[in-house]
Design a protein around this motif. Structure first.
Motif, PDB file in Angstrom:
ATOM      1  N   GLU A   8       0.823  -1.194   0.000  1.00 21.02           N
ATOM      2  CA  GLU A   8       0.000   0.000   0.000  1.00 21.02           C
ATOM      3  C   GLU A   8       0.867   1.258   0.000  1.00 21.02           C
ATOM      4  O   GLU A   8       2.007   1.231   0.419  1.00 21.02           O
ATOM      5  N   VAL A   9       0.270   2.344  -0.471  1.00 14.75           N
ATOM      6  CA  VAL A   9       0.916   3.647  -0.389  1.00 14.75           C
ATOM      7  C   VAL A   9       0.619   4.196   1.010  1.00 14.75           C
ATOM      8  O   VAL A   9      -0.501   4.101   1.497  1.00 14.75           O
ATOM      9  N   ILE A  10       1.634   4.761   1.647  1.00 11.98           N
ATOM     10  CA  ILE A  10       1.485   5.264   3.014  1.00 11.98           C
ATOM     11  C   ILE A  10       1.424   6.788   2.982  1.00 11.98           C
ATOM     12  O   ILE A  10       2.237   7.434   2.317  1.00 11.98           O
ATOM     13  N   VAL A  11       0.456   7.346   3.712  1.00 16.48           N
ATOM     14  CA  VAL A  11       0.331   8.799   3.847  1.00 16.48           C
ATOM     15  C   VAL A  11       0.865   9.190   5.215  1.00 16.48           C
ATOM     16  O   VAL A  11       0.417   8.666   6.231  1.00 16.48           O
ATOM     17  N   VAL A  12       1.831  10.096   5.230  1.00 15.73           N
ATOM     18  CA  VAL A  12       2.349  10.670   6.476  1.00 15.73           C
ATOM     19  C   VAL A  12       2.203  12.187   6.397  1.00 15.73           C
ATOM     20  O   VAL A  12       1.883  12.733   5.344  1.00 15.73           O
ATOM     21  N   GLU A  13       2.488  12.858   7.512  1.00 15.23           N
ATOM     22  CA  GLU A  13       2.287  14.308   7.568  1.00 15.23           C
ATOM     23  C   GLU A  13       3.364  15.103   6.843  1.00 15.23           C
ATOM     24  O   GLU A  13       3.058  16.049   6.124  1.00 15.23           O
ATOM     25  N   GLY A  14       4.624  14.775   7.056  1.00 14.20           N
ATOM     26  CA  GLY A  14       5.678  15.618   6.502  1.00 14.20           C
ATOM     27  C   GLY A  14       6.901  14.852   6.061  1.00 14.20           C
ATOM     28  O   GLY A  14       6.987  13.628   6.197  1.00 14.20           O
ATOM     29  N   LEU A  44      -5.200  12.303  -5.455  1.00 18.86           N
ATOM     30  CA  LEU A  44      -4.103  11.336  -5.527  1.00 18.86           C
ATOM     31  C   LEU A  44      -4.316  10.213  -4.509  1.00 18.86           C
ATOM     32  O   LEU A  44      -4.112   9.042  -4.822  1.00 18.86           O
ATOM     33  N   CYS A  45      -4.747  10.575  -3.309  1.00 17.91           N
ATOM     34  CA  CYS A  45      -5.047   9.562  -2.285  1.00 17.91           C
ATOM     35  C   CYS A  45      -6.138   8.608  -2.773  1.00 17.91           C
ATOM     36  O   CYS A  45      -6.022   7.386  -2.606  1.00 17.91           O
ATOM     37  N   ARG A  46      -7.198   9.151  -3.372  1.00 17.33           N
ATOM     38  CA  ARG A  46      -8.281   8.296  -3.892  1.00 17.33           C
ATOM     39  C   ARG A  46      -7.752   7.350  -4.967  1.00 17.33           C
ATOM     40  O   ARG A  46      -8.086   6.167  -4.994  1.00 17.33           O
ATOM     41  N   GLN A  47      -6.912   7.874  -5.847  1.00 16.54           N
ATOM     42  CA  GLN A  47      -6.354   7.064  -6.938  1.00 16.54           C
ATOM     43  C   GLN A  47      -5.482   5.938  -6.375  1.00 16.54           C
ATOM     44  O   GLN A  47      -5.635   4.781  -6.766  1.00 16.54           O
ATOM     45  N   LEU A  54      -4.304   2.181   0.639  1.00 20.14           N
ATOM     46  CA  LEU A  54      -3.742   3.341   1.307  1.00 20.14           C
ATOM     47  C   LEU A  54      -3.672   3.068   2.797  1.00 20.14           C
ATOM     48  O   LEU A  54      -4.604   2.512   3.378  1.00 20.14           O
ATOM     49  N   ILE A  55      -2.555   3.434   3.413  1.00 19.66           N
ATOM     50  CA  ILE A  55      -2.408   3.371   4.867  1.00 19.66           C
ATOM     51  C   ILE A  55      -2.156   4.791   5.354  1.00 19.66           C
ATOM     52  O   ILE A  55      -1.201   5.431   4.930  1.00 19.66           O
ATOM     53  N   GLY A  76     -12.743   7.472   2.055  1.00 19.08           N
ATOM     54  CA  GLY A  76     -13.571   6.374   2.549  1.00 19.08           C
ATOM     55  C   GLY A  76     -12.736   5.393   3.354  1.00 19.08           C
ATOM     56  O   GLY A  76     -11.787   5.768   4.036  1.00 19.08           O
ATOM     57  N   THR A  77     -13.072   4.135   3.259  1.00 17.94           N
ATOM     58  CA  THR A  77     -12.438   3.083   4.038  1.00 17.94           C
ATOM     59  C   THR A  77     -10.994   2.865   3.602  1.00 17.94           C
ATOM     60  O   THR A  77     -10.726   2.542   2.454  1.00 17.94           O
ATOM     61  N   THR A  78     -10.070   3.087   4.524  1.00 15.38           N
ATOM     62  CA  THR A  78      -8.647   2.849   4.269  1.00 15.38           C
ATOM     63  C   THR A  78      -8.058   2.130   5.476  1.00 15.38           C
ATOM     64  O   THR A  78      -8.722   1.968   6.494  1.00 15.38           O
ATOM     65  N   LYS A  79      -6.809   1.741   5.368  1.00 20.07           N
ATOM     66  CA  LYS A  79      -6.100   1.190   6.526  1.00 20.07           C
ATOM     67  C   LYS A  79      -5.483   2.340   7.307  1.00 20.07           C
ATOM     68  O   LYS A  79      -5.141   3.375   6.737  1.00 20.07           O
ATOM     69  N   HIS A  80      -5.347   2.127   8.613  1.00 18.20           N
ATOM     70  CA  HIS A  80      -4.756   3.141   9.476  1.00 18.20           C
ATOM     71  C   HIS A  80      -3.742   2.489  10.397  1.00 18.20           C
ATOM     72  O   HIS A  80      -4.025   1.459  11.006  1.00 18.20           O
ATOM     73  N   ALA A  81      -2.575   3.110  10.490  1.00 16.29           N
ATOM     74  CA  ALA A  81      -1.551   2.683  11.439  1.00 16.29           C
ATOM     75  C   ALA A  81      -1.460   3.763  12.505  1.00 16.29           C
ATOM     76  O   ALA A  81      -1.678   4.941  12.234  1.00 16.29           O
TER      77      ALA A  81
END
Length: 181
Positions: A8-14, A44-47, A54-55, A76-81
């Motif tokens: 998965e692609v990971i989203v972080v703050e900075g 981009l997150c949706r894509q 997405l995490i 919507g529904t994504t994974k969360h760490a």
């Protein structure tokens, strides 16, 4: 030691969070650049969510929670760490960039999928579990956040997380039974 590969692609703050994660894992990571996310970033997150998953992995603080909520609303529904604030604290600062690689890898392995469209737990059941209004309600919510790997939060947000994770009264009772409360 070979780094664990995350699909998965990971989203972080900075960028500092991104740099820290790249020391610990092999993954594609995008940054929200704070709480003011553009429509292009959210698109981009949706894509990425559709194509690879997405995490969301934000700091255990107010801005991190705002980013998490906004992505939930838009994607919507994504994974969360999630990490406990004590795992991310250095001096007076809180952030994923201060966490140990072992904690980061563990949090990503245990990433939960939050389903935003369900209600597995009613507000009445939530109250009956002693998760709001009582003298130890915050401690009970904190225990559930650690047990189910979501950020520590107030009653309303804990209620949302439990429902997004499809947790039932029985799930909560079993987790709380293991506590020392």
């Amino acid at each position: 030691m070979k780094k664990q590969k995350i699909q998965e692609v990971i989203v972080v703050e900075g960028k500092h969070d991104r740099e820290k994660l790249l020391q610990c894992i092999d993954a594609d990571i995008i940054t929200s650049s704070g709480t003011h996310m553009s429509q292009e970033f959210l698109a981009l997150c949706r894509q990425f969510h559709k194509e690879r998953g997405l995490i969301v992995f934000t700091d255990p603080d107010g801005p991190g929670e705002m980013i998490r909520r906004r992505i939930i609303e838009e994607v919507g529904t994504t994974k969360h760490a999630s990490l406990h604030v004590l795992q991310t604290k250095k001096k007076q600062k809180v952030g994923i960039e201060h966490a140990d690689c072992e904690d980061i890898v563990s949090a990503l392995q245990e990433a939960a999928t939050f389903d935003v469209a369900t209600e597995s737990l009613s507000w009445h059941e939530f109250v009956d579990l002693g998760l709001t209004g009582g003298s130890n309600a915050q401690m009970r919510r904190d225990w559930l956040s650690e047990s189910f790997k979501f950020p520590k939060s107030n009653a309303k947000t804990t209620f949302k997380y439990l429902n997004m994770m499809n947790k039932t009264v029985a799930d909560c009772q079993a987790a709380l039974k293991e506590s020392t409360l």
